[in-house]
Design a protein around this motif. Structure first.
Motif, PDB file in Angstrom:
ATOM      1  N   VAL A  36       3.928  88.753  55.820  1.00  0.00           N
ATOM      2  CA  VAL A  36       3.454  88.780  57.202  1.00  0.00           C
ATOM      3  C   VAL A  36       4.088  87.638  58.004  1.00  0.00           C
ATOM      4  O   VAL A  36       4.378  86.567  57.466  1.00  0.00           O
ATOM      5  CB  VAL A  36       1.914  88.680  57.240  1.00  0.00           C
ATOM      6  N   GLY A  37       4.263  87.868  59.308  1.00  0.00           N
ATOM      7  CA  GLY A  37       4.821  86.818  60.169  1.00  0.00           C
ATOM      8  C   GLY A  37       6.278  86.573  59.832  1.00  0.00           C
ATOM      9  O   GLY A  37       7.122  87.440  60.020  1.00  0.00           O
ATOM     10  N   THR A  38       6.579  85.384  59.300  1.00  0.00           N
ATOM     11  CA  THR A  38       7.937  85.074  58.847  1.00  0.00           C
ATOM     12  C   THR A  38       7.987  84.857  57.333  1.00  0.00           C
ATOM     13  O   THR A  38       8.974  84.346  56.810  1.00  0.00           O
ATOM     14  CB  THR A  38       8.486  83.826  59.561  1.00  0.00           C
ATOM     15  N   PHE A  39       6.942  85.246  56.625  1.00  0.00           N
ATOM     16  CA  PHE A  39       6.944  85.089  55.168  1.00  0.00           C
ATOM     17  C   PHE A  39       7.919  86.051  54.485  1.00  0.00           C
ATOM     18  O   PHE A  39       8.070  86.017  53.271  1.00  0.00           O
ATOM     19  CB  PHE A  39       5.540  85.276  54.603  1.00  0.00           C
ATOM     20  N   TYR A  40       8.550  86.944  55.265  1.00  0.00           N
ATOM     21  CA  TYR A  40       9.614  87.764  54.695  1.00  0.00           C
ATOM     22  C   TYR A  40      10.858  86.921  54.396  1.00  0.00           C
ATOM     23  O   TYR A  40      11.752  87.345  53.670  1.00  0.00           O
ATOM     24  CB  TYR A  40       9.983  88.911  55.644  1.00  0.00           C
ATOM     25  N   TYR A  66      12.439  88.215  65.945  1.00  0.00           N
ATOM     26  CA  TYR A  66      11.852  89.197  65.031  1.00  0.00           C
ATOM     27  C   TYR A  66      10.732  88.538  64.244  1.00  0.00           C
ATOM     28  O   TYR A  66      10.960  87.747  63.322  1.00  0.00           O
ATOM     29  CB  TYR A  66      12.915  89.739  64.065  1.00  0.00           C
ATOM     30  N   VAL A  67       9.493  88.858  64.623  1.00  0.00           N
ATOM     31  CA  VAL A  67       8.299  88.417  63.900  1.00  0.00           C
ATOM     32  C   VAL A  67       7.475  89.655  63.607  1.00  0.00           C
ATOM     33  O   VAL A  67       7.062  90.367  64.534  1.00  0.00           O
ATOM     34  CB  VAL A  67       7.472  87.394  64.703  1.00  0.00           C
ATOM     35  N   LEU A  68       7.241  89.949  62.357  1.00  0.00           N
ATOM     36  CA  LEU A  68       6.566  91.185  61.985  1.00  0.00           C
ATOM     37  C   LEU A  68       5.172  91.282  62.582  1.00  0.00           C
ATOM     38  O   LEU A  68       4.416  90.304  62.558  1.00  0.00           O
ATOM     39  CB  LEU A  68       6.449  91.275  60.458  1.00  0.00           C
ATOM     40  N   PRO A  69       4.796  92.434  63.111  1.00  0.00           N
ATOM     41  CA  PRO A  69       3.403  92.617  63.551  1.00  0.00           C
ATOM     42  C   PRO A  69       2.471  92.638  62.349  1.00  0.00           C
ATOM     43  O   PRO A  69       2.866  93.010  61.236  1.00  0.00           O
ATOM     44  CB  PRO A  69       3.442  93.984  64.249  1.00  0.00           C
ATOM     45  N   GLU A  70       1.241  92.229  62.547  1.00  0.00           N
ATOM     46  CA  GLU A  70       0.264  92.240  61.455  1.00  0.00           C
ATOM     47  C   GLU A  70       0.031  93.647  60.931  1.00  0.00           C
ATOM     48  O   GLU A  70      -0.152  93.856  59.730  1.00  0.00           O
ATOM     49  CB  GLU A  70      -1.073  91.653  61.947  1.00  0.00           C
TER      50      GLU A  70
END
Length: 360
Positions: A171-175, A253-257
């Motif tokens: 989640v977020g930038t933990f990718y 690019y920040v993933l949506p929850e």
């Protein structure tokens, strides 16, 4: 006067109606038996898959006991192009002597990028299958042919894996696993069992995934089966190029929850540049899209994964009906339903989230 044949000499035969009835009965019996046979075979495959994960987690425990930390992806020097995977590092602990003789940890796995060109004798090791690392329910070929150096280098054979280590929620930038995640694995991590504050029985260690399509740059997937094996390909636009990064993630690019918003968000991103294949292509390499996974998507998600130069969102999927196997850090292996609550699924991936594990 006409004589009749005695009963013992009369010819007996089925009438056409009787024959059709018998054929119909046989068809019904086969129709009932075939699903039972298939179910029994799948049950055996599920048991073997579970045993594979138990062997992998046992190897992790032996590794941790020896090194006082769990294995983790690592790079040499300041590079971020990947090196030996956790499975390669654990090779001494699942009795793969023939493979271990081909791995020299004092040398780089490969040189160059995207992916790199394998350094001998690691090319022979990379092509060698390890039976423990393949799910028996997988129906794709475990041999991948990968063209090195962004298509300019040689094409080399890799043996694939259906199993991956927990990189956290994603989640977020933990990718971006160049920096520490909320899971147990990232580049150059040094996580021992004492750092798993949530408890070893409450934290995932490994799960399974489907192998990707063979092409490195496939066309857009047009059906659900291919969507589960193909990844969005994003431009490698890191906010910070340092290692470890001062700011993780990609610019803009920040993933949506909500993973249901991920596809539209990614397609609309200026970083989206096509599609990528070969998920899980090489057990020997520490590239995240080959040997890592995260809990951003729910199990068996039909939304494609996302990769950007090897990092990204990589879901847990399988050919087992209804869910996936998950090995926890304590060594236990369970089957997790695809209908699991997303918050519970993500809580299972964190080492220190302090969540209350209910419903699992």
């Amino acid at each position: 006067m006409k004589t009749l044949n005695p009963p013992s000499l009369r010819r007996r035969a089925f009438t056409l109606v009787e024959l059709l009835v018998v054929i119909a009965i046989i068809g019904v019996l086969v129709g009932l038996l075939l699903p039972a046979v298939q179910s029994a075979r799948e049950a055996a495959r599920r048991m073997q898959c579970s045993n594979n994960l138990k062997q992998i987690t046992l190897a992790m425990h032996n590794y941790e006991s020896t090194h006082r930390k769990m294995p983790a992806n690592f790079t040499t020097g300041a590079g971020t192009s990947g090196n030996f995977s956790v499975f390669a590092q654990m090779a001494p602990f699942y009795e793969q002597g023939n493979v271990l003789d081909l791995i020299h940890f004092d040398r780089p796995l490969n040189i160059g990028c995207c992916p790199g060109e394998l350094v001998a004798p690691h090319d022979a090791a990379a092509a060698t299958p390890i039976p423990t690392l393949g799910c028996p329910s997988e129906d794709y070929s475990r041999t991948f042919y990968v063209t090195a150096l962004a298509g300019a280098g040689p094409t080399q054979a890799y043996s694939a894996t259906n199993y991956a280590m927990n990189n956290g929620t994603g989640v977020g930038t933990f990718y971006d696993t160049r920096a520490a995640t909320d899971g147990i694995n990232w580049i150059n991590a040094h996580v021992g069992f004492e750092a798993v504050i949530d408890g070893l029985s409450n934290t995932a260690a490994f799960s399974e995934h489907l192998l990707g399509v063979a092409e490195q740059s496939p066309s857009e997937p047009l059906n659900d089966a291919l969507r589960r094996r193909t990844m969005f390909n994003l431009t490698c636009a890191f906010t910070s190029r340092t290692m470890p990064p001062t700011t993780p993630g990609f610019t803009g690019y920040v993933l949506p929850e909500d993973p249901n918003q991920m596809e539209a968000y990614t397609r609309a991103s200026s970083l989206h540049r096509g599609w990528s294949g070969q998920r899980g292509a090489g057990w020997i390499s520490g590239r995240e899209y080959w040997t890592g996974y995260n809990h951003y998507h729910e199990p068996q998600s039909g939304t494609p994964d996302m990769t950007s130069c090897g990092w990204g969102v990589f879901g847990a999927r399988s050919n087992h009906p209804g869910g996936v196997h998950v090995a926890r850090c304590d060594g236990s292996v369970g089957f997790v339903s695809e209908s699991i609550d997303l918050n519970v699924w993500r809580a299972l991936s964190t080492r220190n989230g302090h969540e209350v594990m209910e419903g699992l």
